[in-house]
Scaffold this motif. Structure first.
Motif, PDB file in Angstrom:
ATOM      1  N   GLY A   1       0.778  -1.231   0.000  1.00 58.85           N
ATOM      2  CA  GLY A   1       0.000   0.000   0.000  1.00 58.85           C
ATOM      3  C   GLY A   1       0.812   1.285   0.000  1.00 58.85           C
ATOM      4  N   VAL A   2       2.123   1.188   0.020  1.00 61.00           N
ATOM      5  CA  VAL A   2       2.973   2.381   0.074  1.00 61.00           C
ATOM      6  C   VAL A   2       3.088   2.981  -1.328  1.00 61.00           C
ATOM      7  N   ARG A   3       2.772   4.258  -1.429  1.00 64.52           N
ATOM      8  CA  ARG A   3       2.722   4.953  -2.711  1.00 64.52           C
ATOM      9  C   ARG A   3       4.110   5.476  -3.077  1.00 64.52           C
ATOM     10  N   LEU A   4       4.598   5.092  -4.247  1.00 64.02           N
ATOM     11  CA  LEU A   4       5.962   5.428  -4.662  1.00 64.02           C
ATOM     12  C   LEU A   4       5.967   6.177  -5.984  1.00 64.02           C
ATOM     13  N   TRP A   5       6.815   7.206  -6.042  1.00 65.50           N
ATOM     14  CA  TRP A   5       7.019   8.029  -7.243  1.00 65.50           C
ATOM     15  C   TRP A   5       8.502   8.030  -7.560  1.00 65.50           C
ATOM     16  N   SER A   6       8.874   7.936  -8.827  1.00 63.37           N
ATOM     17  CA  SER A   6      10.290   7.951  -9.218  1.00 63.37           C
ATOM     18  C   SER A   6      10.446   8.673 -10.551  1.00 63.37           C
TER      19      SER A   6
ATOM     20  N   SER B   1      18.301   7.914 -14.928  1.00 64.54           N
ATOM     21  CA  SER B   1      17.360   7.316 -13.974  1.00 64.54           C
ATOM     22  C   SER B   1      16.371   6.347 -14.604  1.00 64.54           C
ATOM     23  N   TYR B   2      16.216   6.375 -15.924  1.00 65.29           N
ATOM     24  CA  TYR B   2      15.043   5.743 -16.529  1.00 65.29           C
ATOM     25  C   TYR B   2      14.920   4.250 -16.245  1.00 65.29           C
ATOM     26  N   PHE B   3      15.965   3.479 -16.541  1.00 67.15           N
ATOM     27  CA  PHE B   3      15.840   2.032 -16.344  1.00 67.15           C
ATOM     28  C   PHE B   3      15.779   1.667 -14.863  1.00 67.15           C
ATOM     29  N   MET B   4      16.333   2.508 -13.991  1.00 74.62           N
ATOM     30  CA  MET B   4      16.125   2.316 -12.566  1.00 74.62           C
ATOM     31  C   MET B   4      14.645   2.438 -12.238  1.00 74.62           C
ATOM     32  N   THR B   5      14.004   3.474 -12.761  1.00 78.34           N
ATOM     33  CA  THR B   5      12.588   3.680 -12.478  1.00 78.34           C
ATOM     34  C   THR B   5      11.741   2.538 -13.017  1.00 78.34           C
TER      35      THR B   5
ATOM     36  N   LEU C   1      20.357  -0.677  -9.677  1.00 78.14           N
ATOM     37  CA  LEU C   1      20.058   0.490  -8.855  1.00 78.14           C
ATOM     38  C   LEU C   1      18.726   0.329  -8.127  1.00 78.14           C
ATOM     39  N   ALA C   2      17.724  -0.205  -8.823  1.00 78.79           N
ATOM     40  CA  ALA C   2      16.407  -0.366  -8.199  1.00 78.79           C
ATOM     41  C   ALA C   2      16.466  -1.285  -6.985  1.00 78.79           C
TER      42      ALA C   2
END
Length: 209
Positions: free
Chosen positions: A15-20, A26-30, A196-197
């Motif tokens: 349920g934790v809301r995450l934004w990246s 950063s793209y492939f990490m996101t 990285l993720a």
């Protein structure tokens, strides 16, 4: 912002809301982070994106503070993951002035109970960036240390060979060698983004980090 105790490391992603988001490093990490977060029961608040050639030094090109303020108002995430700097590194002339920009963004991202993961820039396969990136990473670390809601993730060692040199390929968590960087020595492959993720997720759950 009013300083608060550091957010407790997460016990669950449920349920934790995450934004990246961030620049093109950063793209492939996101991409990997959103998939991994969903698999843990977390809630990515939007799809993967990045802002090419962007940073904090050129708000005339892309205004990150304005964009971030709008994104926080729209999505109100519990966890914010942010990665910029590769496009700033060679432009920074004053660590103090850049620190003010970085600190202002960290303050903008604050809300009670929110954790901000500021992802540092990796080891670079370009000589100019290999020289300049450590200076901006030091700024990120210093500004994060002054703000209990910000967790700085150092990716330099994570993307370096055992001797500290740039590594285009490294073993994954299973010991299988993976190509993690593309030929420009700056950007990541999907395997590199996943590396990285996984580090971001580990940092969010690691006690006392």
């Amino acid at each position: 912002p009013t300083p608060t105790p550091p957010p407790a490391r997460l016990q669950s992603a449920q349920g934790v809301r995450l934004w990246s988001d961030g620049d093109s490093t950063s793209y492939f990490m996101t991409v990997a982070l959103l998939a991994g977060w969903s698999a843990l029961g977390g809630v990515p608040v939007r799809g993967a994106d990045y802002k090419i050639s962007s940073g904090l030094m050129r708000p005339d090109f892309f205004d990150w503070p304005a964009y971030l303020a709008a994104e926080m108002a729209r999505y109100d995430p519990d966890v914010v993951v942010f990665m910029v700097g590769a496009n700033d590194a060679n432009q920074v002339r004053s660590a103090e002035e850049y620190g003010a920009r970085v600190g202002a963004v960290m303050d903008l991202l604050y809300r009670p109970g929110r954790t901000v993961v500021w992802v540092g820039q990796p080891n670079m396969g370009r000589a100019d960036l290999a020289a300049s990136v450590p200076r901006i990473n030091a700024v990120f670390a210093e500004q994060a240390a002054a703000r209990p809601w910000v967790l700085y993730l150092d990716t330099w060692a994570l993307t370096s060979a055992a001797d500290g040199s740039y590594a285009a390929a490294l073993p994954d968590e299973h010991g299988t060698l993976q190509v993690i960087r593309v030929s420009d020595g700056v950007h990541f492959t999907p395997a590199g983004g996943r590396r990285l993720a996984l580090a971001v997720i580990a940092a969010l759950f690691e006690p006392g980090r």
